[in-house]
Design an enzyme around this catalytic site. Structure first.
Site, PDB file in Angstrom:
ATOM      1  N   LYS A 253       0.849  -1.188   0.000  1.00  0.00           N
ATOM      2  CA  LYS A 253       0.000   0.000   0.000  1.00  0.00           C
ATOM      3  C   LYS A 253       0.882   1.233   0.000  1.00  0.00           C
ATOM      4  O   LYS A 253       0.600   2.223  -0.650  1.00  0.00           O
ATOM      5  CB  LYS A 253      -0.835   0.043   1.276  1.00  0.00           C
ATOM      6  N   ARG A 254       1.954   1.123   0.781  1.00  0.00           N
ATOM      7  CA  ARG A 254       2.796   2.294   0.972  1.00  0.00           C
ATOM      8  C   ARG A 254       3.506   2.660  -0.331  1.00  0.00           C
ATOM      9  O   ARG A 254       3.494   3.804  -0.761  1.00  0.00           O
ATOM     10  CB  ARG A 254       3.815   2.003   2.076  1.00  0.00           C
TER      11      ARG A 254
END
Ligand code: GLU
Length: 512
Positions: A253-254
């Site tokens: 996600k990051r």
């Protein structure tokens, strides 16, 4: 009905990303295939990282994909008392111990050496059992606790033996106890830790099959130790292959941001049916040469045996806006748009046009209804026109957004011209600047405006000008729709209609 009970257990620390959505799908399919129950548990025990907004976003993503839980949603944080109770029970039974190590553990090298020495003497090479409080007598432990000294509760992992389970995807998995530390069950502030919470809740919810990402394999061994300590038979486990980024790195996600979020796909005009179909093939197949499956077919064909061991790849192209996401995902969406029932597609197109402020309520009025309302007698009503037009233009579209972007000219006078189309189809043939308005005049005298009559008129016109039919058609396409490609130009003339065709052929906007 069967007694299968599975759960999807996301941590609300971000939106629903592609890996979690795939986990939810496989759980859902397994429940439906076996006639069991699909449950949802929000694992909101990490108070620092869990947010209501994430929970909302995850629920939104699940709703979009159509995975409604069969029972009330469980919020893990509501069960904290039960988790604490389980830890205390293990403590009372001598299967766990109080660890009084202060937060600031002793740095004294001599103490550390002494601990290591003792561990070595006990054959604990990996120092998993070197906690000095592991063997504190229960009396002394009770006294210190009663005196108010803070403590964590750790599982007392047995020295000899191994955890083993038969993973439904990866086969027999074994791990020596010696490789697992005495894991913390309760922190000194009384906060239950992840593995304890998961085991307690899975027991409480009667979970029979835990289907989750392969990144949880190590946790599974720890959780089995907790099951053993609690005297409960563990559920069946099936771990799913990872979904990797195109460079085979970890999808995160990051790092990859919105490209892995479910709502991104919804907002980019993907159909949930198509995206679900795409997700199903990320790590599963029914051993047949086939890719398009309805939800019913997926439910019928799904099995844990069909899950792959090798990692799947999500082929997005973050740097190329035209191909920003997985080629197969886009292809599959186009396939659905093109071949699903028109009836099924229309509500989606309506929603898209509404959002783009291109929707008109007349699009739902049939010829008959129009006749009743105004006694006007038209060849076709708007409803018929709308359905015909959507059916015509969907053949080349990839997402629902295309209906309001490339398809804008069919629903509005206010559309853009693609500069490349202008260069290729107009600027290269300057004579068209006069010819196309002249063609418009021919159209004005036409009583009927149907494909075959239009064809005759345009053919005669091209012959008269001594040019290829294609030159006239391509130029007209660009003026009428703003782009260089689309359905058969005769059909385009017909659905844009006589009046609007005339107006656009005469307009000089694109030429300036
Ligand atoms: N909450 C965990 C996660 O989001 C899943 C735990 C589980 O499925 O057991 O990765």
């Amino acid at each position: 009905m069967s007694d299968v009970r599975v759960r999807f257990a996301p941590s609300p620390t971000g939106y629903l990303h592609i890996g979690s959505a795939r986990t939810a799908l496989f759980n859902y399919l397994y429940a439906r295939h076996t006639g069991g129950k699909f449950l949802l548990r929000i694992e909101d025990t990490d108070l620092a990282r869990s947010t209501d907004e994430s929970t909302r976003s995850i629920l939104e993503g699940l709703a979009w994909l159509g995975f409604a839980p069969d029972e009330e949603i469980i919020f893990q944080s509501n069960n904290a008392d039960k988790h604490r109770e389980a830890a205390r029970r293990l403590l009372a039974e001598g299967k766990a111990y109080r660890d009084f190590t202060p937060k600031e553990a002793p740095k004294d090298a001599n103490v550390k050496d002494a601990i290591k020495e003792r561990a070595r003497a006990q054959g604990d090479e990996k120092h998993m059992r070197d906690n000095p409080y592991r063997d504190l007598s229960s009396d002394e432990s009770d006294v210190r606790a009663a005196a108010g000294e803070p403590f964590a509760i750790r599982l007392k992992v047995p020295v000899e033996g191994r955890t083993a389970f038969n993973d439904q995807v990866y086969g027999i998995q074994e791990r020596d106890y010696a490789d697992t530390e005495d894991l913390v069950l309760l922190r000194s502030d009384g906060h239950p830790l992840y593995n304890l919470a998961v085991v307690c809740d899975d027991i409480e919810m009667g979970i029979t099959h835990v289907i989750r990402g392969q990144d949880h394999l190590t946790n599974t061994h720890k959780q089995i130790l907790i099951y053993e300590a609690l005297g409960v038979t563990p559920p069946t486990f099936a771990h799913l292959p990872l979904i990797m980024a195109p460079n085979k790195g970890k999808l995160s996600k990051r790092k990859h941001g919105e490209v892995v979020s479910m709502t991104t796909y919804r907002d980019a005009g993907f159909l949930a049916d198509a995206f679900r179909n795409f997700l199903a093939l990320l790590g599963w197949s029914a051993s047949e040469e086939r890719e398009i499956y309805s939800l019913e077919e997926l439910i019928e064909k799904f099995s844990l045996e069909g899950i792959h061991r090798s990692n799947a790849v999500f082929n997005f192209h973050p740097d190329d806006p035209r191909k920003w996401t997985d080629d197969k995902a886009i292809w599959m969406n186009a396939e659905y748009i093109r071949s699903m029932s028109l009836e099924g597609l229309l509500p989606h197109v309506k929603a898209e046009l509404k959002a783009a402020k291109l929707w008109r309520d007349e699009y739902e009025e049939s010829r008959e209804q129009l006749h009743e309302r105004t006694s006007a007698s038209l060849e076709i009503g708007y409803k018929e026109w709308f359905e015909y037009t959507v059916n015509l233009i969907r053949q080349r579209f990839f997402t629902l957004k295309d209906f309001s972007a490339q398809g804008r000219a069919y629903f509005s006078e206010d559309f853009d011209f693609d500069p490349a189309a202008i260069a290729k189809n107009l600027t290269k043939f300057p004579e068209l600047k006069e010819w196309l308005p002249e063609l418009a005049e021919r159209f004005e005298s036409m009583e009927f405006f149907f494909e075959d009559i239009i064809e005759e008129v345009v053919k005669a016109f091209a012959e008269e000008k001594g040019t290829k039919l294609g030159v006239i058609m391509n130029g007209a396409r660009t003026l009428l729709t703003g782009v260089a490609v689309g359905p058969s130009m005769l059909a385009v003339f017909e659905v844009i209609g006589k009046e609007r065709s005339i107006m656009r052929l005469k307009s000089q906007i694109a030429w300036n």
